[in-house]
Design a protein around this motif. Sequence first.
Motif, PDB file in Angstrom:
ATOM      1  N   LYS A   1      49.944  -9.366 116.365  1.00 37.89           N
ATOM      2  CA  LYS A   1      50.605 -10.153 117.841  1.00 37.89           C
ATOM      3  C   LYS A   1      51.044 -11.875 116.648  1.00 37.89           C
ATOM      4  CE  LYS A   1      51.974 -12.832 120.424  1.00 37.89           C
ATOM      5  NZ  LYS A   1      51.535 -14.413 121.260  1.00 37.89           N
TER       6      LYS A   1
ATOM      7  N   GLY B   1      55.329 -15.334 128.070  1.00 38.69           N
ATOM      8  CA  GLY B   1      54.326 -14.691 127.466  1.00 38.69           C
ATOM      9  C   GLY B   1      54.236 -13.696 126.912  1.00 38.69           C
TER      10      GLY B   1
ATOM     11  N   ASP C   1      52.383 -10.935 124.058  1.00 42.31           N
ATOM     12  CA  ASP C   1      50.939 -10.955 124.115  1.00 42.31           C
ATOM     13  C   ASP C   1      51.166  -9.255 124.731  1.00 42.31           C
ATOM     14  OD1 ASP C   1      50.419 -12.930 123.273  1.00 42.31           O
ATOM     15  OD2 ASP C   1      49.364 -13.658 125.502  1.00 42.31           O
TER      16      ASP C   1
ATOM     17  N   LYS D   1      47.296 -20.197 128.560  1.00 40.52           N
ATOM     18  CA  LYS D   1      48.267 -19.426 128.470  1.00 40.52           C
ATOM     19  C   LYS D   1      48.416 -18.762 126.571  1.00 40.52           C
ATOM     20  CE  LYS D   1      51.469 -22.493 127.052  1.00 40.52           C
ATOM     21  NZ  LYS D   1      52.120 -22.774 126.096  1.00 40.52           N
TER      22      LYS D   1
END
Length: 416
Positions: free
Chosen positions: A7, A151, A154, A209
Amino acid sequence: MALIVQKYGGTSVADPDRMRAVAENIAFTKRHGNDVVVVPSAMGKSTDNLIKLANDVSKTQPGREMDMLITTGERISMALLCMALADLGIEAKSFTGSQAGIVTDTAHGKAKIIEVKGDRVREALADGKVCVVAGFQGISTDKEITSLGRGGSDTTAVALAAALNADSCEIYTDVTGVFTADPRIVPQARKLQHVNFDEMLEMAGAGSKVLALRSVEFARNHHVPIHVRSAFTWEHGTWVTSQEPNMEDPIISGVVTDTSEAKVTVVAVPDRPGISAALFEPLAAANVNVDMIVQNTSHDGTTDISFTMPKADFAAAESIVAQVAGEIGAAGVEHDADISKLSLVGAGMKTSPGIAAKMFRTLADEGVNIQMISTSTIRISVVIAVADLERATRSLHTAFGLDSGQAYSAPLPERK
Ligand code: ADP
Ligand code: ASP
Ligand code: MG
């Protein structure tokens, strides 16, 4: 042959040069005999820009249309990355979340993955292709496009790694691993070689984060080892696995900062049974993620209830809280967006008394006022004024012996 899911975060694919550098790393991995599934984020700040655009156009922003809009950033990345790979002679195929069979619930803006079908990805892999799957999105059980929350790429990566039984999931970002604190705030932070899932869950839950909370939940539940590493220096980073901490490991593994929450106080609430339920039930029904809650014992028959929640949920919460406050006879509602949450996380806390006392003493000596406190077996969190955050974080980092001898030296790319 190993299957590796990679990723790449927004800064890692922020511009054409970065896109080509990432393509080189994918080609390198493929040419070393691995099957590769890639999950790119949207380029740079493009998700922020799409949200800003929506704010400039509309006050209403239906969830379905917001998700149609903000999932486009990742689709741009996936197509460009496949083009950059084609230039390198690597056959690659892009898939939207929906094409990859990432099925979610119907909660627009914060959908949860229910199932990853992955048939087309498996077929393309069997065909020798690199698969590039747009992060941060899926298709709901109602057949609508959904986004997975900020986010969320992920989570796409780890969920795909679990479904495809990948050997590892590499999370490439703009720092060289998971550190004892955010190196942008504490330059003396140390890189951790290894973090176990429980600690990483607490760090992510406390607002770090570097990995999205749901991605860590997925990794723990499905035994997916994660390697957090840099897309700028390519050096080895931090492994996040189920390995238990050693006796020799430090008691505290990190100091976590979070400026994404706001505090709401319902003032002078009548102190009788059912009041908290009356307040928090409608917030839960509106999918507002309430985090810390404090209620003082009352002396005069009324009490104040304060709670924190993501600033992003504030619009949804505001009218609900105002209405309930009126119904239950509260004196008023106060909002404070200038707060931050500061947490200490460490598996060793379970067996070491006195950590909280030392934390509070350190903050007191810095003149930092604590507004709220919450704990778990391996975490202590406090809410403080955002103006105190950097000073408080650095002093705790030093007080708990986490400072390294040298400042963070790898490039810290500006976040465009
Ligand atoms: P990406 O766009 O690659 O997903 P994120 O911004 O989501 O990147 O996460 C990486 C950032 O997380 C880093 O730039 C760093 O500022 C921040 N961060 C916060 N806490 C930590 C920590 N303990 N270790 C490393 N990075 C951290
Ligand atoms: N682009 C999305 C965000 O900015 C998802 C991600 O980067 O993981 O939140
Ligand atoms: Mg991220």
